[in-house]
Motif scaffolding. Structure first.
Motif, PDB file in Angstrom:
ATOM      1  N   VAL A  43      26.864   6.362  25.528  1.00  0.00           N
ATOM      2  CA  VAL A  43      28.222   5.888  25.785  1.00  0.00           C
ATOM      3  C   VAL A  43      28.986   5.939  24.471  1.00  0.00           C
ATOM      4  N   VAL A  44      30.044   6.730  24.450  1.00  0.00           N
ATOM      5  CA  VAL A  44      30.805   6.964  23.225  1.00  0.00           C
ATOM      6  C   VAL A  44      32.092   6.161  23.271  1.00  0.00           C
ATOM      7  N   LEU A  45      32.222   5.203  22.374  1.00  0.00           N
ATOM      8  CA  LEU A  45      33.459   4.446  22.228  1.00  0.00           C
ATOM      9  C   LEU A  45      34.326   5.223  21.250  1.00  0.00           C
ATOM     10  N   ASP A  46      35.337   5.895  21.776  1.00  0.00           N
ATOM     11  CA  ASP A  46      36.102   6.886  21.025  1.00  0.00           C
ATOM     12  C   ASP A  46      37.379   6.253  20.489  1.00  0.00           C
ATOM     13  N   ASP A  47      37.542   6.276  19.165  1.00  0.00           N
ATOM     14  CA  ASP A  47      38.696   5.574  18.593  1.00  0.00           C
ATOM     15  C   ASP A  47      39.989   6.368  18.693  1.00  0.00           C
ATOM     16  N   ASP A  48      39.923   7.633  19.135  1.00  0.00           N
ATOM     17  CA  ASP A  48      41.083   8.368  19.639  1.00  0.00           C
ATOM     18  C   ASP A  48      40.545   9.489  20.527  1.00  0.00           C
ATOM     19  N   PRO A  49      41.386  10.177  21.303  1.00  0.00           N
ATOM     20  CA  PRO A  49      40.844  11.038  22.366  1.00  0.00           C
ATOM     21  C   PRO A  49      40.217  12.335  21.873  1.00  0.00           C
ATOM     22  N   THR A  50      40.263  12.611  20.586  1.00  0.00           N
ATOM     23  CA  THR A  50      39.847  13.922  20.116  1.00  0.00           C
ATOM     24  C   THR A  50      38.333  14.086  20.066  1.00  0.00           C
ATOM     25  N   GLY A  51      37.573  13.044  20.337  1.00  0.00           N
ATOM     26  CA  GLY A  51      36.125  13.163  20.362  1.00  0.00           C
ATOM     27  C   GLY A  51      35.598  14.025  21.489  1.00  0.00           C
ATOM     28  N   THR A  52      36.409  14.258  22.509  1.00  0.00           N
ATOM     29  CA  THR A  52      35.964  15.053  23.657  1.00  0.00           C
ATOM     30  C   THR A  52      36.072  16.555  23.402  1.00  0.00           C
ATOM     31  N   GLN A  53      36.469  16.953  22.220  1.00  0.00           N
ATOM     32  CA  GLN A  53      36.787  18.358  21.982  1.00  0.00           C
ATOM     33  C   GLN A  53      35.575  19.271  21.803  1.00  0.00           C
ATOM     34  N   GLY A 437      36.539  21.072  29.270  1.00  0.00           N
ATOM     35  CA  GLY A 437      36.213  22.103  28.299  1.00  0.00           C
ATOM     36  C   GLY A 437      37.338  22.246  27.305  1.00  0.00           C
ATOM     37  N   THR A 438      37.339  23.372  26.592  1.00  0.00           N
ATOM     38  CA  THR A 438      38.307  23.554  25.524  1.00  0.00           C
ATOM     39  C   THR A 438      39.190  24.773  25.766  1.00  0.00           C
ATOM     40  N   LEU A 439      40.353  24.766  25.135  1.00  0.00           N
ATOM     41  CA  LEU A 439      41.234  25.928  25.146  1.00  0.00           C
ATOM     42  C   LEU A 439      40.974  26.820  23.937  1.00  0.00           C
ATOM     43  N   LEU A 440      40.565  26.214  22.853  1.00  0.00           N
ATOM     44  CA  LEU A 440      40.150  26.924  21.646  1.00  0.00           C
ATOM     45  C   LEU A 440      38.786  26.387  21.267  1.00  0.00           C
ATOM     46  N   PRO A 441      37.961  27.169  20.594  1.00  0.00           N
ATOM     47  CA  PRO A 441      36.569  26.757  20.382  1.00  0.00           C
ATOM     48  C   PRO A 441      36.432  25.390  19.700  1.00  0.00           C
ATOM     49  N   GLY A 442      36.047  24.408  20.497  1.00  0.00           N
ATOM     50  CA  GLY A 442      35.689  23.107  19.963  1.00  0.00           C
ATOM     51  C   GLY A 442      36.806  22.247  19.433  1.00  0.00           C
ATOM     52  N   ILE A 443      38.086  22.628  19.657  1.00  0.00           N
ATOM     53  CA  ILE A 443      39.135  21.826  19.013  1.00  0.00           C
ATOM     54  C   ILE A 443      40.273  21.406  19.933  1.00  0.00           C
ATOM     55  N   VAL A 444      40.364  21.919  21.131  1.00  0.00           N
ATOM     56  CA  VAL A 444      41.452  21.539  22.030  1.00  0.00           C
ATOM     57  C   VAL A 444      40.856  21.255  23.396  1.00  0.00           C
ATOM     58  N   SER A 445      40.815  20.005  23.786  1.00  0.00           N
ATOM     59  CA  SER A 445      40.111  19.590  24.998  1.00  0.00           C
ATOM     60  C   SER A 445      41.075  19.457  26.168  1.00  0.00           C
ATOM     61  N   LEU A 446      40.623  19.919  27.337  1.00  0.00           N
ATOM     62  CA  LEU A 446      41.422  19.761  28.553  1.00  0.00           C
ATOM     63  C   LEU A 446      40.788  18.711  29.446  1.00  0.00           C
ATOM     64  N   TRP A 447      41.599  17.735  29.841  1.00  0.00           N
ATOM     65  CA  TRP A 447      41.152  16.704  30.773  1.00  0.00           C
ATOM     66  C   TRP A 447      41.732  16.987  32.157  1.00  0.00           C
ATOM     67  N   GLU A 448      40.919  16.727  33.172  1.00  0.00           N
ATOM     68  CA  GLU A 448      41.389  16.763  34.555  1.00  0.00           C
ATOM     69  C   GLU A 448      41.429  15.331  35.075  1.00  0.00           C
ATOM     70  N   PRO A 449      42.637  14.724  35.155  1.00  0.00           N
ATOM     71  CA  PRO A 449      42.721  13.348  35.643  1.00  0.00           C
ATOM     72  C   PRO A 449      42.285  13.261  37.095  1.00  0.00           C
ATOM     73  N   VAL A 450      41.622  12.167  37.444  1.00  0.00           N
ATOM     74  CA  VAL A 450      41.173  11.997  38.819  1.00  0.00           C
ATOM     75  C   VAL A 450      41.884  10.833  39.504  1.00  0.00           C
ATOM     76  N   ASP A 451      42.852  10.236  38.834  1.00  0.00           N
ATOM     77  CA  ASP A 451      43.597   9.141  39.457  1.00  0.00           C
ATOM     78  C   ASP A 451      44.954   9.015  38.782  1.00  0.00           C
ATOM     79  N   GLY A 452      45.789   8.148  39.342  1.00  0.00           N
ATOM     80  CA  GLY A 452      47.076   7.831  38.739  1.00  0.00           C
ATOM     81  C   GLY A 452      48.119   8.915  38.948  1.00  0.00           C
ATOM     82  N   PRO A 453      49.333   8.697  38.425  1.00  0.00           N
ATOM     83  CA  PRO A 453      50.437   9.643  38.631  1.00  0.00           C
ATOM     84  C   PRO A 453      50.225  10.972  37.923  1.00  0.00           C
ATOM     85  N   ALA A 454      49.219  11.062  37.041  1.00  0.00           N
ATOM     86  CA  ALA A 454      48.939  12.323  36.355  1.00  0.00           C
ATOM     87  C   ALA A 454      48.037  13.230  37.170  1.00  0.00           C
TER      88      ALA A 454
END
Length: 482
Positions: A43-53, A437-454
């Protein structure tokens, strides 16, 4: 306030830093995956979202209710992220948030009958609330189940971005070679500045001398490559009383050797906390590096609108260069949130509304960029600077919320750590998502939201301090081609 640098040095050729190292000990991701199968969840407590990259097909939470955490524990994944965004918080608020997450996680773990290991994800350029966060996590774990962690394992490497650790010294890749991180612009951070590039000395510096450098366990490339997993496991099993270990890494294989060693040490009864950069997570979860997402893979994830929204809050010099390249390629409409107006109570709301309306109107004909003014405004001290950053980020978030309410974009790209987190959590109100996954190798992460207005809008997390000058424009070209 920013800390002065050491006497300036020129970057060192990368070959000179890596010369004479032991040969790489090859370990496959499949070997790690088999070794950790059936074990505790990471379980990764990520201090900003860039850890998923560096990962793919991994759950991400921006909320930490027991129900949200139980949902994540039930997913078929060796790891999941909890976005705490603590790098944007004061020390008191960061400590409180870590306590909330661990207490809820403990309850969710008991309900699901699933064990866990905690990683506190910090910045690969050594910014963030260390040792505060690992201290708080250790206290909570001790209180919750009566067993204190034996050690804290510090692994800041970020392989794709060129953040490497050799001989317990941390480096960052530049166009001219490798630079000790203590001499980079990141070491002058108004809130999290530091002087040391040697990790043991950095630990002594950040702990105010509580942990002397000579008491830090150094796990070197000689240990990982020469000694291998069994030898490294014995080193880690020697940790007692919360002792800190710092670990070298130049490539994924080094981190996978470490992952095998950690699994062995923990199986032998050693309890460890991790303070890590992004690359550790992929290795510890048994994932191999994956190729960036293709236009064909992106196409079903895009929204129906013809154009997307790019939100830029990062102020590092690289971001400014990336914006310049984006302008050169064209196809954007650009709108500025003036920080001076955002700090003016009487003019703030009207300024945000004006910018948001203009950006929403532009989405029929161009990708819209909302950015903050490029002059960095800092406060009288670290806490004051953080407060200003939060206020500016809140304005960006409100602008995103208003744009999305008026005209849903095809995608949203958020540039910068605090910007990415606040945009996801408050601007788009994402609670649960998958990092696909990423848009560029290891540095730009794409999230697919599964809830909410997004829901139905791919959300792209783009760090402010990685990639080359063309990275933002390249990522946008890929999204446009989908």
């Amino acid at each position: 306030m920013p800390l002065p640098l050491h006497a300036q040095t020129r970057p060192v050729p990368e070959a000179a830093v890596l010369k004479g190292l032991p040969p790489v000990r090859e370990v496959s991701a499949a070997e790690v995956a088999a070794r950790i199968s059936g074990g505790p969840r990471l379980v990764v407590l990520d201090d900003d979202p860039t850890g998923t990259q560096t990962v793919a097909d991994v759950p991400v939470l921006t909320s930490w209710t027991v129900d949200d955490l139980r949902w994540a524990l039930r997913q078929d994944s060796a790891v999941f992220f909890v976005l705490t965004n603590t790098r944007s918080l004061s020390t008191e608020d960061a400590a409180a948030r870590n306590r909330e997450v661990v207490r809820a996680l403990h309850a969710a773990s008991a309900a699901e009958g699933t064990g866990y290991v905690l990683a506190s994800r910090g910045d690969s350029t050594l910014r963030g609330h260390f040792p505060l966060e690992t201290d708080v996590l250790a206290e909570e774990l001790t209180e919750l189940d009566g067993k204190a962690p034996d050690g804290v394992v510090l692994v800041p490497a970020y392989i794709e971005a060129g953040r490497l650790t050799v001989g317990s010294r941390h480096w960052m890749r530049t166009t001219d070679g490798l630079l000790p991180v203590g001499e980079s612009e990141f070491a002058r951070d108004a809130t999290f500045g530091y002087r040391s590039s040697s990790l043991p000395e950095w630990v002594e510096e950040k702990t105010g001398g509580r942990v002397p450098a000579d008491e830090v366990l150094r796990v070197t490339l000689d240990d990982l490559r020469g000694g291998g997993p069994a030898h490294t496991a014995r080193l880690l099993s020697s940790l007692r009383g919360g002792r800190v270990a710092v670990v070298d890494a130049v490539c994924d294989d080094d981190l996978r050797v470490l992952a095998l060693a950690l699994a062995q040490a923990e199986e032998n009864g050693t309890r460890l906390l991790y303070r890590v950069g992004p690359s550790f997570v992929r290795a510890r979860a048994g994932q191999a590096a994956r190729a960036p997402l293709t236009p064909a893979e992106l196409r079903p994830l895009r929204g129906d609108a013809p154009h997307g929204l790019i939100v830029v809050g990062s102020h590092v010099a690289l971001t400014t260069r990336q914006l310049d390249r984006l302008r050169e390629r064209g196809g954007i409409a650009e709108y500025e949130l003036d920080v001076a107006l955002l700090l003016d109570e009487e003019r703030r709301d009207a300024h945000i509304a004006e910018v948001a309306a203009a950006a929403a109107g532009a989405l029929d004909s161009a990708d819209a960029v909302i950015r903050t003014s490029r002059v960095l405004v800092t406060g009288a001290d670290a806490d004051d600077s953080l407060a200003i950053s939060r206020r500016v980020s809140a304005a960006l978030v409100e602008a995103v919320r208003q744009v999305n309410a008026a005209r849903r974009p095809a995608f949203v790209v958020a540039k910068g750590g605090i910007t990415s987190s606040d945009t996801a959590t408050h601007g788009l109100r994402i609670r649960r998502a998958w990092a696909r996954g990423t848009l560029l190798p290891g540095i730009v992460s794409l999230w697919e939201p599964v809830d909410g207005p997004a829901g139905g809008i791919p959300y792209i997390v783009f760090a402010g301090n990685v990639g080359g000058p063309d990275a933002l424009a390249d990522a946008l070209d890929l999204l446009r081609s989908a």
